[in-house]
Design a protein around this motif. Structure first.
Motif, PDB file in Angstrom:
ATOM      1  N   LEU A 171       0.824  -1.205   0.000  1.00  0.00           N
ATOM      2  CA  LEU A 171       0.000   0.000   0.000  1.00  0.00           C
ATOM      3  C   LEU A 171       0.862   1.260   0.000  1.00  0.00           C
ATOM      4  CD1 LEU A 171      -3.003   1.005   0.315  1.00  0.00           C
ATOM      5  CD2 LEU A 171      -2.538   1.093   2.775  1.00  0.00           C
ATOM      6  N   ARG A 172       1.963   1.219   0.732  1.00  0.00           N
ATOM      7  CA  ARG A 172       2.843   2.388   0.818  1.00  0.00           C
ATOM      8  C   ARG A 172       3.342   2.798  -0.570  1.00  0.00           C
ATOM      9  NH1 ARG A 172       6.141   0.287   4.061  1.00  0.00           N
ATOM     10  NH2 ARG A 172       4.967   0.894   5.925  1.00  0.00           N
ATOM     11  N   GLY A 173       3.737   1.822  -1.359  1.00  0.00           N
ATOM     12  CA  GLY A 173       4.194   2.115  -2.708  1.00  0.00           C
ATOM     13  C   GLY A 173       3.074   2.538  -3.634  1.00  0.00           C
ATOM     14  N   GLU A 174       1.919   1.903  -3.477  1.00  0.00           N
ATOM     15  CA  GLU A 174       0.789   2.200  -4.361  1.00  0.00           C
ATOM     16  C   GLU A 174       0.237   3.610  -4.151  1.00  0.00           C
ATOM     17  OE1 GLU A 174      -0.761  -2.457  -4.309  1.00  0.00           O
ATOM     18  OE2 GLU A 174      -1.948  -0.881  -3.360  1.00  0.00           O
ATOM     19  N   GLU A 175       0.217   4.067  -2.902  1.00  0.00           N
ATOM     20  CA  GLU A 175      -0.474   5.319  -2.583  1.00  0.00           C
ATOM     21  C   GLU A 175       0.448   6.508  -2.381  1.00  0.00           C
ATOM     22  OE1 GLU A 175      -3.721   5.881  -2.673  1.00  0.00           O
ATOM     23  OE2 GLU A 175      -4.017   3.814  -3.355  1.00  0.00           O
ATOM     24  N   ALA A 176       1.743   6.325  -2.581  1.00  0.00           N
ATOM     25  CA  ALA A 176       2.677   7.436  -2.394  1.00  0.00           C
ATOM     26  C   ALA A 176       2.338   8.604  -3.317  1.00  0.00           C
ATOM     27  CB  ALA A 176       4.109   6.965  -2.632  1.00  0.00           C
ATOM     28  N   ALA A 177       1.954   8.295  -4.553  1.00  0.00           N
ATOM     29  CA  ALA A 177       1.630   9.361  -5.509  1.00  0.00           C
ATOM     30  C   ALA A 177       0.383  10.129  -5.105  1.00  0.00           C
ATOM     31  CB  ALA A 177       1.444   8.765  -6.904  1.00  0.00           C
ATOM     32  N   ASN A 178      -0.440   9.544  -4.228  1.00  0.00           N
ATOM     33  CA  ASN A 178      -1.641  10.217  -3.741  1.00  0.00           C
ATOM     34  C   ASN A 178      -1.398  10.959  -2.431  1.00  0.00           C
ATOM     35  OD1 ASN A 178      -3.405   9.350  -5.863  1.00  0.00           O
ATOM     36  ND2 ASN A 178      -3.437   7.315  -4.925  1.00  0.00           N
ATOM     37  N   GLY A 179      -0.141  11.003  -2.008  1.00  0.00           N
ATOM     38  CA  GLY A 179       0.198  11.740  -0.791  1.00  0.00           C
ATOM     39  C   GLY A 179      -0.121  11.020   0.496  1.00  0.00           C
ATOM     40  N   ILE A 180      -0.397   9.706   0.434  1.00  0.00           N
ATOM     41  CA  ILE A 180      -0.762   8.947   1.631  1.00  0.00           C
ATOM     42  C   ILE A 180       0.478   8.333   2.274  1.00  0.00           C
ATOM     43  CG2 ILE A 180      -2.005   6.926   2.497  1.00  0.00           C
ATOM     44  CD1 ILE A 180      -4.163   7.461   0.457  1.00  0.00           C
ATOM     45  N   ARG A 181       0.624   8.548   3.565  1.00  0.00           N
ATOM     46  CA  ARG A 181       1.689   7.902   4.324  1.00  0.00           C
ATOM     47  C   ARG A 181       1.140   6.615   4.953  1.00  0.00           C
ATOM     48  NH1 ARG A 181       4.295  12.676   8.007  1.00  0.00           N
ATOM     49  NH2 ARG A 181       2.259  12.525   9.014  1.00  0.00           N
ATOM     50  N   VAL A 182       1.989   5.593   5.015  1.00  0.00           N
ATOM     51  CA  VAL A 182       1.590   4.309   5.597  1.00  0.00           C
ATOM     52  C   VAL A 182       2.625   3.909   6.635  1.00  0.00           C
ATOM     53  CG1 VAL A 182       1.118   1.865   5.171  1.00  0.00           C
ATOM     54  CG2 VAL A 182       0.419   3.594   3.484  1.00  0.00           C
TER      55      VAL A 182
END
Length: 230
Positions: free
Chosen positions: A158-169
């Protein structure tokens, strides 16, 4: 600025400690309980909190349970709920595997999927309260550890998938902590339980808040919390 947090496992242990700290500073809480009475109990613990009946043992029903209950923007999803059933592989029934994988892993994945649009809107954070068992598996911990190893994989992907959306995991790996689950573990192990021998849930909550409050130029992907010297 007031933030909104969606939390599972807020009724006891680490989840309760985190929820209390967030509520004390005036943040908004959306708390998941397994049924309506439990959701109402959780809401009553924290003035202004919203309780939502959503049974993590039935992940396929979460989307329907949460429809129109998820805010448009969520700053943090905190996965604090979990169950444990110990036993050697030779003795564990299939239900022990299904139950733990369902609640500890599959429900977390489905809840994350449901909440992602709102977390993206806030450029928020998803935090998984994992376990030392998510890093190392010991005898009689196979099913629980498998669910927690899977939770680590979920967070890492998830961390890699959502990095472009500004989400931290972030994943937090507490060692043995003085919680009702720890008391249950000791019961299953046939040992006396002394809460003073283990990490205080407040110490884990402090670690969690540090990760949540970190400035936006950085993130804590993984952090372990281990017992200090006695």
């Amino acid at each position: 600025m007031t933030k909104t947090h969606l939390i599972t496992g807020a009724g006891s242990g680490i989840g309760l400690a985190i929820a209390r700290r967030l509520a004390d500073r005036g943040d908004r809480l959306v708390l998941l309980g397994r049924d309506e009475p439990r959701a109402s109990e959780l809401a009553d613990l924290f003035p202004g909190a919203v309780g939502v009946a959503a049974n993590l043992s039935e992940p396929a029903e979460l989307a329907a349970a949460l429809v129109d209950r998820v805010p448009d923007a969520i700053d943090t999803v905190i996965h604090g709920a979990g169950i444990v059933e110990l036993g050697p592989v030779a003795d564990l029934p299939v239900t022990a595997w299904v139950d733990q994988l369902t609640v500890n892993l599959i429900a977390a994945a489905e809840l994350t999927r449901i909440a992602l649009p709102a977390v993206r809107a806030a450029r928020g954070q998803i935090l998984f309260v994992n376990s030392g068992a998510g890093l190392t598996a010991h005898p009689s911990w196979s099913a629980y550890a498998a669910s927690k190893h899977g939770l680590k994989a979920l967070a890492d992907a998830l961390r890699g998938e959502e990095a472009a959306n500004g989400i931290r995991v972030t994943t937090v790996y507490p060692g043995r902590t003085a919680t009702p689950m720890q008391a249950e573990v000791h019961r299953q192990e046939g040992r006396d339980y002394d809460p003073a021998a283990f990490i205080d849930p407040e110490s884990v909550a402090t670690t969690v808040l540090a990760a949540l409050d970190l400035p936006r130029d950085a993130q804590v992907p993984d952090v372990s919390v281990r017992p200090g010297p006695r």
